[in-house]
Design an enzyme around this catalytic site. Structure first.
Site, mmCIF file in Angstrom:
data_model
loop_
_atom_site.group_PDB
_atom_site.id
_atom_site.type_symbol
_atom_site.label_atom_id
_atom_site.label_comp_id
_atom_site.label_asym_id
_atom_site.label_seq_id
_atom_site.Cartn_x
_atom_site.Cartn_y
_atom_site.Cartn_z
ATOM 1 N N ASP A 10 0.882 -1.160 0.000
ATOM 2 C CA ASP A 10 0.000 0.000 0.000
ATOM 3 C C ASP A 10 0.923 1.213 0.000
ATOM 4 O O ASP A 10 1.606 1.466 0.994
ATOM 5 C CB ASP A 10 -0.884 -0.042 1.257
ATOM 6 C CG ASP A 10 -1.772 1.190 1.392
ATOM 7 O OD1 ASP A 10 -1.599 2.143 0.597
ATOM 8 O OD2 ASP A 10 -2.627 1.199 2.289
ATOM 9 N N ASP A 50 -6.631 -0.536 -1.557
ATOM 10 C CA ASP A 50 -5.503 0.403 -1.551
ATOM 11 C C ASP A 50 -4.151 -0.294 -1.715
ATOM 12 O O ASP A 50 -3.106 0.312 -1.507
ATOM 13 C CB ASP A 50 -5.523 1.257 -0.272
ATOM 14 C CG ASP A 50 -5.456 0.435 0.997
ATOM 15 O OD1 ASP A 50 -5.262 -0.787 0.927
ATOM 16 O OD2 ASP A 50 -5.603 1.028 2.091
ATOM 17 N N ASP A 51 -4.170 -1.578 -2.085
ATOM 18 C CA ASP A 51 -2.909 -2.312 -2.237
ATOM 19 C C ASP A 51 -2.549 -2.497 -3.701
ATOM 20 O O ASP A 51 -3.344 -3.041 -4.472
ATOM 21 C CB ASP A 51 -3.025 -3.672 -1.544
ATOM 22 C CG ASP A 51 -3.132 -3.498 -0.050
ATOM 23 O OD1 ASP A 51 -2.097 -3.237 0.582
ATOM 24 O OD2 ASP A 51 -4.267 -3.569 0.479
ATOM 25 N N GLN A 92 3.012 4.365 2.689
ATOM 26 C CA GLN A 92 2.658 3.762 3.985
ATOM 27 C C GLN A 92 3.397 2.450 4.298
ATOM 28 O O GLN A 92 3.857 2.239 5.409
ATOM 29 C CB GLN A 92 1.136 3.573 4.010
ATOM 30 C CG GLN A 92 0.637 2.481 4.883
ATOM 31 C CD GLN A 92 -0.878 2.333 4.895
ATOM 32 O OE1 GLN A 92 -1.628 3.290 4.913
ATOM 33 N NE2 GLN A 92 -1.331 1.102 4.882
ATOM 34 N N ASN A 102 16.722 -8.034 -0.982
ATOM 35 C CA ASN A 102 15.324 -8.374 -1.242
ATOM 36 C C ASN A 102 14.396 -7.552 -0.353
ATOM 37 O O ASN A 102 14.854 -6.864 0.555
ATOM 38 C CB ASN A 102 15.064 -9.888 -1.149
ATOM 39 C CG ASN A 102 15.177 -10.410 0.257
ATOM 40 O OD1 ASN A 102 14.411 -10.010 1.125
ATOM 41 N ND2 ASN A 102 16.137 -11.298 0.478
ATOM 42 N N ASP A 129 -7.935 -7.186 0.983
ATOM 43 C CA ASP A 129 -7.727 -5.857 1.562
ATOM 44 C C ASP A 129 -8.458 -5.760 2.893
ATOM 45 O O ASP A 129 -9.550 -6.319 3.055
ATOM 46 C CB ASP A 129 -8.222 -4.759 0.600
ATOM 47 C CG ASP A 129 -7.787 -3.362 1.071
ATOM 48 O OD1 ASP A 129 -6.755 -3.269 1.775
ATOM 49 O OD2 ASP A 129 -8.467 -2.376 0.744
ATOM 50 N N TYR A 231 1.523 0.074 15.391
ATOM 51 C CA TYR A 231 0.477 -0.027 14.384
ATOM 52 C C TYR A 231 0.814 0.832 13.170
ATOM 53 O O TYR A 231 1.056 2.024 13.286
ATOM 54 C CB TYR A 231 -0.869 0.438 14.963
ATOM 55 C CG TYR A 231 -1.975 0.396 13.936
ATOM 56 C CD1 TYR A 231 -2.412 -0.829 13.435
ATOM 57 C CD2 TYR A 231 -2.567 1.558 13.464
ATOM 58 C CE1 TYR A 231 -3.417 -0.886 12.490
ATOM 59 C CE2 TYR A 231 -3.588 1.512 12.520
ATOM 60 C CZ TYR A 231 -4.003 0.283 12.039
ATOM 61 O OH TYR A 231 -4.997 0.225 11.102
ATOM 62 N N LYS A 234 -2.846 -2.423 8.336
ATOM 63 C CA LYS A 234 -2.930 -3.880 8.352
ATOM 64 C C LYS A 234 -2.028 -4.478 7.299
ATOM 65 O O LYS A 234 -1.408 -3.780 6.509
ATOM 66 C CB LYS A 234 -4.378 -4.325 8.187
ATOM 67 C CG LYS A 234 -5.065 -4.498 9.517
ATOM 68 C CD LYS A 234 -4.630 -5.807 10.198
ATOM 69 C CE LYS A 234 -5.111 -5.845 11.642
ATOM 70 N NZ LYS A 234 -4.756 -7.066 12.336
ATOM 71 N N ASP A 235 -1.986 -5.799 7.311
ATOM 72 C CA ASP A 235 -0.995 -6.509 6.500
ATOM 73 C C ASP A 235 -1.733 -7.278 5.431
ATOM 74 O O ASP A 235 -1.709 -8.506 5.407
ATOM 75 C CB ASP A 235 -0.227 -7.455 7.409
ATOM 76 C CG ASP A 235 -0.005 -6.817 8.765
ATOM 77 O OD1 ASP A 235 0.831 -5.927 8.833
ATOM 78 O OD2 ASP A 235 -0.712 -7.195 9.713
ATOM 79 N N GLN A 244 -5.872 -28.057 -10.415
ATOM 80 C CA GLN A 244 -6.185 -29.147 -11.365
ATOM 81 C C GLN A 244 -5.079 -30.203 -11.488
ATOM 82 O O GLN A 244 -3.948 -29.977 -11.087
ATOM 83 C CB GLN A 244 -6.474 -28.583 -12.780
ATOM 84 C CG GLN A 244 -7.483 -27.469 -12.836
ATOM 85 C CD GLN A 244 -8.931 -27.889 -12.830
ATOM 86 O OE1 GLN A 244 -9.799 -27.082 -12.590
ATOM 87 N NE2 GLN A 244 -9.205 -29.152 -13.066
ATOM 88 N N SER A 245 -5.455 -31.335 -12.083
ATOM 89 C CA SER A 245 -4.541 -32.461 -12.403
ATOM 90 C C SER A 245 -3.560 -32.768 -11.281
ATOM 91 O O SER A 245 -2.372 -32.491 -11.398
ATOM 92 C CB SER A 245 -3.733 -32.179 -13.671
ATOM 93 O OG SER A 245 -4.549 -31.759 -14.705
HETATM 94 C C1 F6R Z 1 -7.530 -0.499 8.015
HETATM 95 C C2 F6R Z 1 -7.238 0.817 7.512
HETATM 96 C C3 F6R Z 1 -8.147 1.915 7.848
HETATM 97 C C4 F6R Z 1 -7.473 2.941 8.748
HETATM 98 C C5 F6R Z 1 -8.440 4.051 9.142
HETATM 99 C C6 F6R Z 1 -7.764 5.141 9.971
HETATM 100 O O1 F6R Z 1 -6.579 -1.415 7.624
HETATM 101 O O2 F6R Z 1 -6.264 1.029 6.822
HETATM 102 O O3 F6R Z 1 -9.335 1.447 8.418
HETATM 103 O O4 F6R Z 1 -6.957 2.322 9.882
HETATM 104 O O5 F6R Z 1 -8.992 4.647 8.001
HETATM 105 O O6 F6R Z 1 -6.710 5.624 9.230
HETATM 106 P P1 F6R Z 1 -5.852 6.905 9.656
HETATM 107 O O7 F6R Z 1 -5.312 6.622 11.034
HETATM 108 O O8 F6R Z 1 -4.780 6.940 8.593
HETATM 109 O O9 F6R Z 1 -6.767 8.077 9.619
HETATM 110 MG MG MG Z 2 -3.926 2.405 3.100
HETATM 111 MG MG MG Z 3 -4.958 -2.332 2.146
#
Ligand code: F6R
Ligand code: MG
Ligand code: MG
Length: 369
Positions: A10, A50-51, A92, A102, A129, A231, A234-235, A244-245
């Protein structure tokens, strides 16, 4: 041997954490197009919410410096563009600017496998996502371990022997290989705890016509909070599954997603909610920054060329799952800030909640009764 590398990050979106911008996608396509016929045989660029997702086909093996550098440079240039446009969360997932061989541990998610291309080689790439790597435990187990999902486990002698699951303990950073069905209950004892034990790879087992040391599925397991120690979003994971096969059929690979099971993530990476299988164009987390989405793109691999993709959840057969996900989303949302909609405290450790709780620390006094 062929290698498929699906590397994602992202690096900014518009508006908020919703969707990768078209200009960033265009830039990524230009970068990979330049290398087509050189470092890579073929590629496909897309986004899941967003990824930004880069699928590259090549012959250089996993963890290859040239391939990882290509992904890294693409993310770096994409970040510069995202910053210029003031996209939200620009850069981000780029947790470090020191590329050294790598992209592992630098922020991007990676799912890569090297294998011998068969006479016909169906591939499915899954991208999610607003959730975490453990979100793949349920469907990957169903595909390769559950006879109620995969009829072939019962009736196809080529997969009747089962599969082996490589499971990572992402906290301790160690792993175990369990053979199913023989060790099925042990596997479930671990992977049911999806925030800690995650399936990394699946391998065939004796009786399979496939080379036993070549994976049939691989999942990205990078946890940003564990890399950054705090934090940082998220990941959102990705996976590659062959079909298949001597492997589960395409329909057996997609079947687990007919049930919108609960995953953690959603708003602020802090809530449980249903995963909704959608067409790529609908991978757009809107409601309460979700609900979490999964997309599936299918290909035939032809001497390293990616024939496709076909957008596999762009199908009325998954309308029921989407509708049900909407209903579950209503039900979960009705709990507001209460668990189990909000994640349990242990899982909230890497969110912004501890800062809030810190502020209350001095307000507590001993209980006397
Ligand atoms: C979840 C995610 C969003 C943000 C949320 C707050 O993975 O990316 O839910 O956590 O929109 O984002 P900020 O802190 O950037 O305003
Ligand atoms: Mg994002
Ligand atoms: Mg995302």
């Amino acid at each position: 041997m062929n290698t498929l590398s699906l590397i994602k990050a992202d690096i900014g979106s518009c508006p908020g954490h919703s969707v990768t911008h078209q200009k960033v996608l265009d830039l990524a396509r230009e970068k990979l197009e330049e290398e087509k016929g050189k470092a890579i045989i073929d590629y496909y660029v897309t986004n899941c919410g967003d990824d930004l997702e880069l699928l590259m086909s090549h012959k250089k093996g996993v963890n290859n410096e040239e391939i990882h550098k290509l992904a890294w440079d693409t993310f770096t240039e994409g970040t510069a563009l995202a910053k210029e446009m003031k996209l939200y969360g620009a850069g981000q997932d780029m947790l470090s600017d020191a590329f050294s061989g790598n992209v592992r541990g630098l922020g991007p998610g990676i799912s890569e496998m090297e294998f011998t291309e068969r006479k016909a080689e169906p591939i499915v790439t899954f991208m999610m996502d607003k959730t975490e790597p453990g979100a793949f435990n349920f469907p990957i187990f169903k595909i390769f371990g559950d006879p109620f999902n995969t009829a072939g486990l019962v009736i196809d002698p080529k997969i009747h022997g089962g599969f082996r699951f490589e499971i990572y303990d992402i906290m301790k950073r160690n792993k175990v290989l369990l053979r199913c069905p023989q060790e099925l209950y042990d596997a479930l004892a671990l992977i049911g705890a999806k925030s800690r034990y995650v399936i990394k790879r699946v391998y065939p087992t004796e009786g399979s016509p496939l080379p036993l040391d070549e994976p049939v599925a691989v999942i990205s397991t990078e946890k940003l909070a564990l890399i950054a120690g705090k934090y940082v979003g998220k990941d959102d994971p990705c996976a590659i599954v062959r079909a298949q096969s001597g492997m589960p059929a395409l329909g057996e690979v997609l079947e687990p997603f007919s049930m919108p099971y609960l995953v953690s993530g959603w708003m602020r990476g802090s809530h449980n909610g249903p995963i909704m299988p959608v067409a790529q164009k609908d991978a757009k987390c809107t409601r309460f920054d979700g609900p979490p989405r999964v997309i599936a793109l299918g290909y035939q691999l032809s001497n390293g060329k990616l024939i496709g993709p076909v957008d596999l959840f762009d199908d009325p057969a998954f309308d029921g799952a989407r509708r049900k996900a909407g209903e579950i989303a209503d039900y979960m949302r009705a709990h507001g800030p209460f668990e189990p909609h909000r994640l349990p405290l242990g899982d909230m450790e890497y969110t912004t909640l501890p800062e809030v709780l810190e502020g209350l620390k001095d307000r507590f006094s001993p209980v006397e009764d």
